[in-house]
Design a protein around this motif. Structure first.
Motif, PDB file in Angstrom:
ATOM      1  N   ASP A   1       0.791  -1.232   0.000  1.00  0.00           N
ATOM      2  CA  ASP A   1       0.000   0.000   0.000  1.00  0.00           C
ATOM      3  C   ASP A   1       0.823   1.281   0.000  1.00  0.00           C
ATOM      4  OD1 ASP A   1       0.873  -0.299   2.620  1.00  0.00           O
ATOM      5  OD2 ASP A   1      -1.114  -0.403   3.535  1.00  0.00           O
ATOM      6  N   HIS A   2       1.856   1.339   0.834  1.00  0.00           N
ATOM      7  CA  HIS A   2       2.560   2.613   1.004  1.00  0.00           C
ATOM      8  C   HIS A   2       3.233   3.119  -0.275  1.00  0.00           C
ATOM      9  CE1 HIS A   2       1.838   1.720   5.174  1.00  0.00           C
ATOM     10  NE2 HIS A   2       2.407   2.842   5.560  1.00  0.00           N
ATOM     11  N   ASN A   3       3.821   2.199  -1.017  1.00  0.00           N
ATOM     12  CA  ASN A   3       4.633   2.560  -2.179  1.00  0.00           C
ATOM     13  C   ASN A   3       3.938   2.479  -3.509  1.00  0.00           C
ATOM     14  OD1 ASN A   3       7.378   3.073  -1.469  1.00  0.00           O
ATOM     15  ND2 ASN A   3       7.456   1.002  -0.693  1.00  0.00           N
TER      16      ASN A   3
ATOM     17  N   GLY B   1       2.606  -3.741  11.457  1.00  0.00           N
ATOM     18  CA  GLY B   1       3.764  -2.857  11.586  1.00  0.00           C
ATOM     19  C   GLY B   1       3.419  -1.482  11.075  1.00  0.00           C
ATOM     20  N   ASP B   2       2.476  -0.858  11.737  1.00  0.00           N
ATOM     21  CA  ASP B   2       1.978   0.436  11.306  1.00  0.00           C
ATOM     22  C   ASP B   2       1.168   1.039  12.439  1.00  0.00           C
ATOM     23  OD1 ASP B   2       1.426   1.915   8.430  1.00  0.00           O
ATOM     24  OD2 ASP B   2      -0.082   2.309   9.961  1.00  0.00           O
ATOM     25  N   SER B   3       1.444   2.290  12.751  1.00  0.00           N
ATOM     26  CA  SER B   3       0.812   2.864  13.939  1.00  0.00           C
ATOM     27  C   SER B   3      -0.706   2.985  13.812  1.00  0.00           C
ATOM     28  CB  SER B   3       1.428   4.221  14.255  1.00  0.00           C
ATOM     29  OG  SER B   3       1.330   5.063  13.149  1.00  0.00           O
ATOM     30  N   HIS B   4      -1.207   3.114  12.587  1.00  0.00           N
ATOM     31  CA  HIS B   4      -2.652   3.298  12.441  1.00  0.00           C
ATOM     32  C   HIS B   4      -3.463   2.013  12.517  1.00  0.00           C
ATOM     33  CE1 HIS B   4      -1.131   7.214  11.174  1.00  0.00           C
ATOM     34  NE2 HIS B   4      -2.121   7.585  11.949  1.00  0.00           N
ATOM     35  N   THR B   5      -2.813   0.970  12.980  1.00  0.00           N
ATOM     36  CA  THR B   5      -3.509  -0.276  13.280  1.00  0.00           C
ATOM     37  C   THR B   5      -4.636  -0.016  14.276  1.00  0.00           C
ATOM     38  OG1 THR B   5      -1.400  -1.352  12.958  1.00  0.00           O
ATOM     39  CG2 THR B   5      -3.087  -2.663  14.023  1.00  0.00           C
TER      40      THR B   5
ATOM     41  N   SER C   1      -6.415   8.133   2.331  1.00  0.00           N
ATOM     42  CA  SER C   1      -5.718   7.609   3.513  1.00  0.00           C
ATOM     43  C   SER C   1      -6.571   6.650   4.330  1.00  0.00           C
ATOM     44  CB  SER C   1      -5.210   8.716   4.441  1.00  0.00           C
ATOM     45  OG  SER C   1      -6.194   9.066   5.392  1.00  0.00           O
ATOM     46  N   CYS C   2      -5.913   5.941   5.233  1.00  0.00           N
ATOM     47  CA  CYS C   2      -6.631   4.970   6.060  1.00  0.00           C
ATOM     48  C   CYS C   2      -7.606   5.649   7.011  1.00  0.00           C
ATOM     49  CB  CYS C   2      -5.660   4.092   6.828  1.00  0.00           C
ATOM     50  SG  CYS C   2      -4.535   4.990   7.897  1.00  0.00           S
ATOM     51  N   THR C   3      -7.507   6.971   7.152  1.00  0.00           N
ATOM     52  CA  THR C   3      -8.477   7.681   7.986  1.00  0.00           C
ATOM     53  C   THR C   3      -9.782   7.902   7.227  1.00  0.00           C
ATOM     54  OG1 THR C   3      -6.560   8.937   8.740  1.00  0.00           O
ATOM     55  CG2 THR C   3      -8.689   9.633   9.577  1.00  0.00           C
TER      56      THR C   3
ATOM     57  N   GLY D   1      -4.236   3.279  -2.608  1.00  0.00           N
ATOM     58  CA  GLY D   1      -2.934   3.232  -1.940  1.00  0.00           C
ATOM     59  C   GLY D   1      -2.844   4.355  -0.923  1.00  0.00           C
ATOM     60  N   CYS D   2      -1.704   4.411  -0.243  1.00  0.00           N
ATOM     61  CA  CYS D   2      -1.506   5.441   0.792  1.00  0.00           C
ATOM     62  C   CYS D   2      -1.305   6.824   0.175  1.00  0.00           C
ATOM     63  CB  CYS D   2      -0.303   5.100   1.650  1.00  0.00           C
ATOM     64  SG  CYS D   2      -0.562   3.632   2.652  1.00  0.00           S
ATOM     65  N   SER D   3      -0.657   6.829  -0.978  1.00  0.00           N
ATOM     66  CA  SER D   3      -0.565   8.042  -1.766  1.00  0.00           C
ATOM     67  C   SER D   3       0.002   9.231  -0.987  1.00  0.00           C
ATOM     68  CB  SER D   3      -1.958   8.349  -2.329  1.00  0.00           C
ATOM     69  OG  SER D   3      -1.968   9.503  -3.130  1.00  0.00           O
ATOM     70  N   MET D   4      -0.654  10.365  -1.097  1.00  0.00           N
ATOM     71  CA  MET D   4      -0.098  11.590  -0.516  1.00  0.00           C
ATOM     72  C   MET D   4      -0.262  11.677   1.006  1.00  0.00           C
ATOM     73  SD  MET D   4      -0.113  15.210  -2.413  1.00  0.00           S
ATOM     74  CE  MET D   4      -1.623  15.876  -1.814  1.00  0.00           C
ATOM     75  N   CYS D   5      -0.758  10.617   1.629  1.00  0.00           N
ATOM     76  CA  CYS D   5      -0.777  10.622   3.088  1.00  0.00           C
ATOM     77  C   CYS D   5       0.637  10.707   3.617  1.00  0.00           C
ATOM     78  CB  CYS D   5      -1.471   9.376   3.627  1.00  0.00           C
ATOM     79  SG  CYS D   5      -1.331   9.228   5.395  1.00  0.00           S
ATOM     80  N   LEU D   6       1.548   9.975   2.987  1.00  0.00           N
ATOM     81  CA  LEU D   6       2.941  10.059   3.424  1.00  0.00           C
ATOM     82  C   LEU D   6       3.898  10.230   2.268  1.00  0.00           C
ATOM     83  CD1 LEU D   6       4.653   6.781   4.645  1.00  0.00           C
ATOM     84  CD2 LEU D   6       3.044   6.916   2.768  1.00  0.00           C
ATOM     85  N   ALA D   7       3.359  10.333   1.049  1.00  0.00           N
ATOM     86  CA  ALA D   7       4.206  10.731  -0.074  1.00  0.00           C
ATOM     87  C   ALA D   7       5.406   9.830  -0.287  1.00  0.00           C
ATOM     88  CB  ALA D   7       4.648  12.189   0.119  1.00  0.00           C
TER      89      ALA D   7
ATOM     90  N   SER E   1      -5.986  13.042   5.647  1.00  0.00           N
ATOM     91  CA  SER E   1      -5.131  12.057   6.310  1.00  0.00           C
ATOM     92  C   SER E   1      -5.040  12.361   7.800  1.00  0.00           C
ATOM     93  CB  SER E   1      -3.766  12.050   5.632  1.00  0.00           C
ATOM     94  OG  SER E   1      -3.218  13.351   5.651  1.00  0.00           O
ATOM     95  N   ASN E   2      -4.049  11.821   8.454  1.00  0.00           N
ATOM     96  CA  ASN E   2      -4.024  11.875   9.915  1.00  0.00           C
ATOM     97  C   ASN E   2      -2.822  12.591  10.512  1.00  0.00           C
ATOM     98  OD1 ASN E   2      -2.036   9.868   9.390  1.00  0.00           O
ATOM     99  ND2 ASN E   2      -3.704   8.391   9.218  1.00  0.00           N
ATOM    100  N   ARG E   3      -1.845  12.947   9.699  1.00  0.00           N
ATOM    101  CA  ARG E   3      -0.633  13.566  10.255  1.00  0.00           C
ATOM    102  C   ARG E   3      -0.267  14.824   9.492  1.00  0.00           C
ATOM    103  NH1 ARG E   3       2.144   7.976  11.677  1.00  0.00           N
ATOM    104  NH2 ARG E   3       1.160   7.856  13.728  1.00  0.00           N
TER     105      ARG E   3
ATOM    106  N   GLY F   1       6.964  18.013   6.755  1.00  0.00           N
ATOM    107  CA  GLY F   1       7.486  17.145   5.697  1.00  0.00           C
ATOM    108  C   GLY F   1       6.700  15.876   5.444  1.00  0.00           C
ATOM    109  N   ARG F   2       5.623  15.650   6.191  1.00  0.00           N
ATOM    110  CA  ARG F   2       4.901  14.393   6.063  1.00  0.00           C
ATOM    111  C   ARG F   2       4.425  14.145   4.626  1.00  0.00           C
ATOM    112  NH1 ARG F   2       3.557   9.383   8.438  1.00  0.00           N
ATOM    113  NH2 ARG F   2       1.555   8.759   7.612  1.00  0.00           N
ATOM    114  N   GLN F   3       3.871  15.176   3.996  1.00  0.00           N
ATOM    115  CA  GLN F   3       3.323  14.983   2.644  1.00  0.00           C
ATOM    116  C   GLN F   3       4.290  15.461   1.564  1.00  0.00           C
ATOM    117  OE1 GLN F   3      -0.747  16.860   3.313  1.00  0.00           O
ATOM    118  NE2 GLN F   3      -1.325  14.845   2.514  1.00  0.00           N
TER     119      GLN F   3
HETATM  120  S1  SF4 Z   1      -1.385   6.632   7.790  1.00  0.00           S
HETATM  121 FE1  SF4 Z   1      -1.168   6.979   5.638  1.00  0.00          FE
HETATM  122  S2  SF4 Z   1       0.709   5.893   5.158  1.00  0.00           S
HETATM  123 FE2  SF4 Z   1       0.019   5.084   7.103  1.00  0.00          FE
HETATM  124  S3  SF4 Z   1      -1.245   3.330   6.564  1.00  0.00           S
HETATM  125 FE3  SF4 Z   1      -2.577   5.100   6.716  1.00  0.00          FE
HETATM  126  S4  SF4 Z   1      -2.754   5.819   4.618  1.00  0.00           S
HETATM  127 FE4  SF4 Z   1      -0.976   4.517   4.711  1.00  0.00          FE
END
Ligand code: SF4
Lengths: 470, 212
Positions: free
Chosen positions: A62-64, A127-131, A346-348, A407-413, A429-431, A435-437
C-alpha cells in the motif's frame, strides 16, 4: 469482577503473565505491508524460523504503490524492490497476499475490516501505527515495530505491559456535518497528542454509538495521534451488521456462536476506568489543524491561536516553529487560509462513506482556479469499484478532481504523490507533521466534506453553511 | 542485539517537544529493506539544506549549521536529551535504527511515545524517563558545558552528572533483563512454545472462527 471492554478482550488473550507484570499476549491477526516487513522476514530467514501460524497473517502492498499509470508498474526502482520483496516473502513463507493486480488490494487498514479479516474481540497487529483503526470493531489493535512483526510471525504472540484504560464519553447528538474525523480531532485538541500515552481508550456515549462503522474507524484510526496504545468501540448492531457477509467472516452455525460471543464485548456497567473524559457532542464544530501536530487544531469558525495563550515556554516555542513552518501568523481566521492542493484519501478517510460525503459537496461544482491538484484516492480496489458503481468518480472528475487507484498516496508521499515545498494542502489524512506529505509541504487535516469544500472554494470554509454559500 | 550495560558518553540536547518519527527519519528512507545505514539520514530535513535520498553520499551535502547535531561540540554524542512525547507518530523502527546507527544508544526525555519506547529496547537503545525538573537541569548543564558527559548505568538505574548528582529512573524488569544481556526475545518466547500451543487448543474450542 466487573471488566472494561478492553480487559475482556485482553484477558481472553493472555498466554502467560510473569510476576513483573509483562504479559505474553496471543495475536489473532497480523496485517502485513511492504514497508515494515522486509527486515522481519529477513530476520526469520537468518534465524531459520518459520511463521507460527501462516493463516493468521495477510499482506497487501500500500505505502509505495503508484496511484496512476498502473499499466507501467512501479517505475521507482527502490519502491519496486520493496513491493517485490513483499511478494517473494509472502510466497516463500506461505502468507496470503492481495497483490497489486488484485481488486482486494489497498491500504491495510481499509482492507482488513472490508474483508472481515478483522473480527470483534480479536487481537490485531500490524507494523503500522494506524492499526488502531481496527479497534472500531471492538478489537485490541496495536501498531508495532518491525522487530515485533518478526516476533509475531515467529511466535503468534507479543510481549506487552497492560496499559491503563481511559473512557472518553461523547454524549448527545452530533450536529449535521460533523464526522468521526471531527470528533477525533476535537478529542486530540482537548487531551493533546500525549494525552493518551500509556492508555487504551474506549470511545463511548450516544454520539459514538450513532457513528457508522466508517466513522468509528476514522475515530479509532486517530487514537494513535492522541498517543494511546489503542482505541476501541463496544460491539452493537452497527458492528454486527458491518461484519456479516464479509468474505472472511464466519457463516452458519459458526456465525451464530461468534455473534453471541461478540455481543458480550461491552464494558460492564460497574467497570472502573483509570480515567474518564466527558465531552458534549453539541460542542463539536468542523475541525481544521493549523500547525504541525494534530493537537494544533481549531474549529473552522476560529482563528489560529495567539502565542500569548500558550500553556508554557515549550508550547510557545512549538507554536512559533509551527507558524513559521506553516507560513501562518497568529490570530488568522481559518477561513481566510487558501490551499494549493487537496487530498481525499488515507486509512483515515478513504472508505465509501467518506467519498459519498465529499461527492455530496463537490456535486455540480468546479474545483477553484487556485487549486493545482485535487485528488481522490480510494482505500482499496473494492472501495474504488463501489464508488464507481455509485457514479461518485464521475462527480469528482466532472468537478475537476483526479480519481486515482488505491494506496496510501499523498498521506505520506512515498510514491509520486506529494507536496512541493511551501505548498498548502487540505488533507483528510491523519498527520500534519513537518514534511509528512513532501519536504516543506504544509498539511491541514480536515474531514472529507471539508476537504472537498476547500477544493471548490480554494480556501477553508464551514461545510455546515454549504447550502447557503454554494 | 547489542547489549546495554553502562554508558559514559557525550550528550546532545534536542530541545523540542513532540519530535515525531517522520522527523527522525523521513519516509523516503523507508524504502530500504535493510536495518542499517540510516545514521547519516537521522533528522535529515533538519540537518541538511537539501532533501536526502536513500543511498546518497552525505559527506558533501549542505548542512544547516544551526541544527544541534551539526554543531562541532556535539559530534560523537552517544546520549540524546529530548523533550516530552519523543518519537511520536509512525511506528517505523527505522527511527531507532537511525538513532543507533548514528551512534546514540541512550535517549533521555520526560516522556516517550509508546511504540517508539518499545522499539528502542529491541535495538539496544535505552530510553530513560526523568522528570521535567531533572530534564531542565540536564539541558542547562549540557548547553553551558562543552564536552558535557553523563554516566548511565542500567543495572543501577541511574544517570550521574559530572558533578556527581544522581538521578534514578524506572525500567520494567523484563526489558532491563533483555537489554543488559542483549537477548533476542523471540528465542525467549519460543521457550514458552508449549504454553502457546495449550492456549491455542483451548481457544480453538471457545472461538473456532478465529482459526480458519
Ligand atoms: S497513515 Fe497513511 S501511510 Fe500510514 S497506513 Fe494510513 S494511509 Fe498509509
Amino acid at each position: 469482577m466487573a471488566e472494561t471492554l478492553f480487559e475482556k478482550v485482553w484477558n481472553q488473550h493472555v498466554v502467560n503473565e510473569t510476576d513483573d507484570g509483562s504479559v505474553l499476549l496471543y495475536i489473532d491477526r497480523q496485517l502485513v505491508h511492504e514497508v515494515t516487513s522486509p527486515q522481519a522476514f529477513e530476520g526469520l530467514r537468518i534465524a531459520g524460523r518459520k511463521p507460527w501460524r501462516t493463516s493468521a497473517s495477510v499482506a497487501t502492498p500500500d505505502h509505495n504503490v503508484p496511484t496512476t499509470g498502473l499499466e507501467h508498474g512501479i517505475t521507482d526502482p527502490v519502491a519496486r524492490t520493496q513491493v517485490e520483496a513483499l511478494d517473494s516473502n509472502c510466497e516463500e513463507f506461505g502468507i496470503t497476499e492481495f497483490k497489486m493486480d488484485d481488486i482486494r488490494q489497498g491500504i491495510v487498514h481499509v482492507v482488513g475490516p472490508e474483508q472481515g479479516l478483522v473480527l470483534p474481540g480479536m487481537t490485531v497487529v500490524c507494523g503500522d501505527s494506524h492499526t488502531s483503526t481496527h479497534g472500531a470493531l471492538a478489537a485490541i489493535a496495536v501498531g508495532i515495530g518491525t522487530s515485533e512483526v518478526e516476533h509475531v510471525l515467529a511466535t503468534q504472540t507479543l510481549i506487552q505491559q497492560k496499559p491503563k484504560v481511559m473512557r472518553i464519553n461523547v454524549e448527545g447528538d452530533l450536529p449535521a456535518g460533523i464526522t468521526g474525523k471531527d470528533v477525533a480531532l476535537f478529542i486530540i485538541g482537548k487531551i493533546g497528542t500525549a494525552g493518551g500515552t500509556g492508555y487504551a481508550i474506549e470511545f463511548a456515549g450516544s454520539a459514538i454509538r450513532a457513528l457508522s462503522m466508517e466513522g468509528r474507524m476514522s475515530l479509532c484510526n486517530m487514537t494513535i495521534e492522541a498517543g494511546a496504545r489503542c482505541g476501541m468501540v463496544a460491539v452493537d448492531d452497527v458492528t454486527i451488521d458491518y461484519v456479516k457477509g464479509r468474505p472472511y467472516a464466519p457463516v452458519g452455525e459458526a456465525w451464530n456462536q461468534a455473534e453471541a460471543a461478540w455481543r458480550t464485548l461491552q464494558s460492564d456497567d460497574d467497570a472502573v476506568f483509570d480515567k474518564e473524559v466527558h465531552l458534549n457532542a453539541a460542542d463539536i464544530v468542523p475541525q481544521v489543524t493549523w500547525g504541525t501536530s494534530p493537537e494544533m487544531v481549531v474549529s473552522i469558525v476560529d482563528n489560529t491561536p495567539n502565542l500569548a495563550d500558550a500553556r508554557d515556554e515549550v508550547q510557545r516555542e512549538g507554536w512559533t516553529r509551527a507558524f513559521e513552518y506553516m507560513g501562518l501568523k497568529e490570530n488568522t481566521p481559518m477561513q481566510e487560509i487558501s490551499v494549493d492542493k487537496v487530498f481525499i484519501g488515507s486509512c483515515t478517510n478513504a472508505r465509501i462513506e467518506d467519498f459519498r460525503a465529499a461527492a455530496a459537496i463537490a456535486k455540480g461544482h468546479k474545483v477553484a482556479d487556485n487549486i493545482k491538484l485535487a485528488m481522490v484516492v480510494p482505500g482499496s480496489g473494492l472501495v474504488k469499484a463501489q464508488a464507481e458503481s455509485e457514479g461518485l468518480d464521475k462527480i469528482f472528475t466532472d468537478a475537476g478532481f483526479e480519481w486515482r487507484a488505491p494506496g496510501c498516496s499523498m498521506c505520506l508521499a512515498m510514491n509520486a504523490d506529494r507536496l512541493d515545498a511551501g505548498e498548502r494542502c487540505a488533507s483528510t489524512s491523519n498527520r500534519n507533521f513537518e514534511g509528512r506529505q513532501g519536504a516543506g509541504g504544509r498539511t491541514h487535516l480536515v474531514s472529507p466534506a471539508m476537504a472537498a469544500a476547500a477544493a471548490i472554494k480554494g480556501h477553508f470554509v464551514d461545510v455546515r453553511n454549504w447550502k447557503e454559500n454554494a | 542485539m547489542q547489549a546495554f550495560t553502562t554508558l559514559e558518553g557525550l550528550v546532545v540536547p534536542m530541545d523540542r517537544a513532540n519530535v515525531d518519527t517522520d522527523a527522525i527519519i523521513p519516509k523516503q528512507f523507508l524504502k530500504s529493506i535493510k536495518r542499517t545505514g540510516y545514521g547519516p539520514f537521522l533528522f535529515d530535513e533538519w540537518r541538511y539544506e537539501d532533501v536526502g535520498q536513500p543511498e546518497m553520499d552525505c559527506t558533501n551535502r549542505p548542512i544547516r549549521k544551526d541544527f544541534v547535531l551539526n554543531q562541532p561540540r556535539y559530534q560523537g554524542a552517544q546520549i540524546m536529551l529530548a523533550r516530552e512525547n519523543f518519537g511520536c507518530g509512525s511506528s517505523r523502527e527505522h527511527a531507532p535504527w537511525a538513532i543507533v546507527d548514528y551512534g546514540v544508544s541512550c535517549v533521555i526525555a520526560p516522556s516517550f511515545a509508546d511504540i517508539f519506547y518499545n522499539n528502542c529496547f529491541k535495538n539496544g537503545i535505552l530510553p530513560v524517563v526523568l522528570s521535567d525538573a531533572e530534564m531542565d537541569v540536564l539541558f542547562v548543564e549540557t548547553e553551558s558545558n562543552e564536552g558535557y558527559k553523563l554516566n548511565v548505568d542500567l543495572a543501577a538505574q541511574t544517570v550521574t552528572t559530572p558533578n556527581g548528582q544522581v538521578f534514578g529512573f524506572e525500567v520494567d524488569e523484563f526489558r532491563k533483563h533483555c537489554l543488559i544481556n542483549g537477548l533476542d526475545d523471540i528465542g525467549l518466547t519460543l521457550q514458552q512454545a508449549d504454553k502457546i500451543r495449550t492456549y491455542e487448543e483451548k481457544r480453538q474450542q471457545e472461538a473456532p472462527w478465529l482459526f480458519v
